[in-house]
Design an enzyme around this catalytic site. Structure first.
Site, short mmCIF file in Angstrom:
data_model
loop_
_atom_site.label_atom_id
_atom_site.label_comp_id
_atom_site.label_asym_id
_atom_site.label_seq_id
_atom_site.Cartn_x
_atom_site.Cartn_y
_atom_site.Cartn_z
CG ASN A 1 8.15 163.20 46.96
OD1 ASN A 1 9.17 163.42 47.38
ND2 ASN A 1 7.83 161.69 47.41
N PRO B 1 3.18 150.00 50.08
CG PRO B 1 4.72 148.73 50.06
CD PRO B 1 3.99 149.22 49.05
CE LYS C 1 0.88 161.59 58.29
NZ LYS C 1 2.04 162.43 57.41
CE LYS D 1 2.93 156.57 59.07
NZ LYS D 1 3.40 156.01 57.87
O1 C5P Z 1 2.20 157.96 56.38
P1 C5P Z 1 2.81 159.25 56.10
O2 C5P Z 1 3.36 159.10 54.62
O3 C5P Z 1 2.15 160.30 56.36
O4 C5P Z 1 3.90 159.13 57.27
C1 C5P Z 1 5.40 159.52 57.07
C2 C5P Z 1 6.13 158.66 57.52
O5 C5P Z 1 6.01 157.28 57.11
C3 C5P Z 1 7.71 158.85 57.12
O6 C5P Z 1 8.83 158.43 58.16
C4 C5P Z 1 7.74 158.11 56.10
O7 C5P Z 1 9.13 157.74 55.79
C5 C5P Z 1 7.02 156.78 56.36
N1 C5P Z 1 6.34 156.00 55.21
C6 C5P Z 1 6.68 154.67 54.87
N2 C5P Z 1 6.09 154.00 53.80
C7 C5P Z 1 4.91 154.66 53.27
C8 C5P Z 1 4.74 155.93 53.73
C9 C5P Z 1 5.17 156.44 54.73
O8 C5P Z 1 7.43 154.18 55.52
N3 C5P Z 1 4.54 154.05 52.16
#
Ligand code: C5P
Length: 393
Positions: free
Chosen positions: A210, A305, A337, A341
């Site tokens: 990305n 993960p 989010k 989390k």
């Molecule tokens: O789940 P999402 O990608 O939307 O959330 C973003 C946050 O989660 C960021 O802090 C990113 O570093 C973390 N993240 C992670 N592992 C993933 C996806 C996102 O630690 N597989």
């Protein structure tokens, strides 16, 4: 736009070949928004001309005690008074000896003695001069006197020898100097930052990634270090130079990042997850380069993960901070989010206005409030995020 706190810096240049690095340092200090007054010793002017520093700093260079540049003839008092810090770069063995003994026989040494502001010194000399017990004694005295030493590095020297005494590069000195002005609100903390994108291989030459540049994560690693923390940076592939002030571990895929995070997480007290971790990876990475076929292939993906959620679910989790790059309904999505989390703080930004750029605009969202950090350089924002984290702690 919020600017980096501008400081008035008196840059003292003494006689040594590393004086050329002081010219680059002047340029970087001015570019970072600081006001620089250069003062040179007579010996320094034999290495680089005052005109160079005058052009770079935009101010006449002071060289002599008896120039009468100051209105009342007390240049040493006036120039010191107008400074937030004096930085001697390069500091020769001779000048360090003068500082250690409180001598004041030229303009620069006189204004060091007459100062009411902090003094920082970046030594530069041949390795024999550095190793000489007299120099080491003088350096020990400066430490006792509360002078900040920007330790030299070991490496090839202009005299052809290899050893200690090589002055730090200008960019590293700028970072060290600016750190002196930051509050040590994370002293004693162990911070882990993840940064950059991940790269999920399809075959040996292709992959999914990305647009994350790593700039925000690297800025947070620097801001945490400036605040006195011990920092480990786990970084996906970026074009940025690894920061000298954090222990950096380079990874490629989300699974590698997860393994590095879990290996290092035990002593960590604050986990800042800035990395744009790929949500999915290719289920089966091909060992050989895939051949072009008549019909377009279908890539089967499997979820990666969630590293942040995994860290937050530990029995004794560190203080966890997430990042959310959103394209719409930023605050609402980020709040969801954060709850999902189970972390105390999430930092939201508009993906289109942040990815790859030097500036951003952030919203800090915790369980009951949100705070907007207006558009600014990422380092400025990173310092504000660190201050917010320390307040929450
Ligand atoms: O789940 P999402 O990608 O939307 O959330 C973003 C946050 O989660 C960021 O802090 C990113 O570093 C973390 N993240 C992670 N592992 C993933 C996806 C996102 O630690 N597989």
């Amino acid at each position: 736009m919020t600017q980096i706190n501008s400081k008035r810096i008196l840059l003292g240049v003494t006689g040594g070949i590393a004086a050329y690095k002081a010219a680059e340092l002047t340029r970087l200090l001015v570019k970072a928004g600081h006001e620089v007054q250069v003062v040179m010793t007579e010996a320094a002017t034999h290495f680089v001309g005052p005109a160079t520093f005058q052009a770079l700093s935009g101010k006449p260079v002071l060289t002599r005690l008896w120039d009468g540049d100051a209105g009342n003839g007390m240049a040493h008092i006036e120039v010191s008074r107008a400074s937030d810090i004096i930085l001697i770069s390069p500091a020769s063995a001779n000048f360090i000896a003068k500082l250690a003994h409180g001598l004041a026989d030229d303009l620069l040494s006189t204004l060091c003695l007459a100062r009411a502001c902090p003094l920082a010194v970046a030594p530069a000399m041949n390795k024999q001069m550095w190793d000489n017990p007299a120099t080491q004694r003088n350096l020990a005295q400066l430490r006792l006197d509360g002078v900040t030493l920007f330790e030299p590095a070991s490496g090839a020297q202009a005299c052809g020898e290899v050893g200690m005494g090589r002055m730090q590069e200008a960019a590293a000195l700028l970072i060290e100097l600016e750190a002196l002005f930051q509050p040590k609100c994370l002293a004693g903390q162990r911070v882990m930052v993840t940064a950059g994108p991940t790269y999920e291989a399809i075959d040996p030459v292709r992959g999914i990634t990305n647009l994350s540049s790593g700039k925000m994560g690297y800025a947070l690693a620097r801001a945490a270090w400036e605040a006195g923390a011990d920092v480990v940076l786990i970084t996906g592939p970026t074009a940025l130079a690894l920061p000298p002030h954090a222990r950096a571990i380079q990874v490629s895929s989300a699974e590698e990042m997860q393994a590095a995070v879990m290996r290092e997480i035990e002593p960590i007290s604050i986990f800042i997850s800035v990395a744009a971790v790929a949500d999915y990876r290719v289920a089966q990475t091909a060992e050989q380069k895939l051949k072009k076929t008549e019909t377009a292939p279908t890539l089967l993906l499997t979820p990666n993960p969630d590293i942040l959620a995994q860290v937050a679910a530990r029995p004794k989790p560190p203080f966890c901070v997430g990042f959310a790059a959103e394209t719409e309904n930023i605050a609402a999505h980020a709040q969801t989010k954060r709850q999902h989390k189970n972390i105390p703080l999430i930092v939201a930004n508009r993906a289109q206005n942040a990815l790859g750029q030097d500036e951003s605009e952030l919203i800090l969202i915790d369980f009951n409030a949100s705070k907007l950090l207006p558009r600014a350089q990422k380092l400025v924002l990173a310092r504000q995020v660190i201050a917010h984290i320390s307040e929450m702690l």
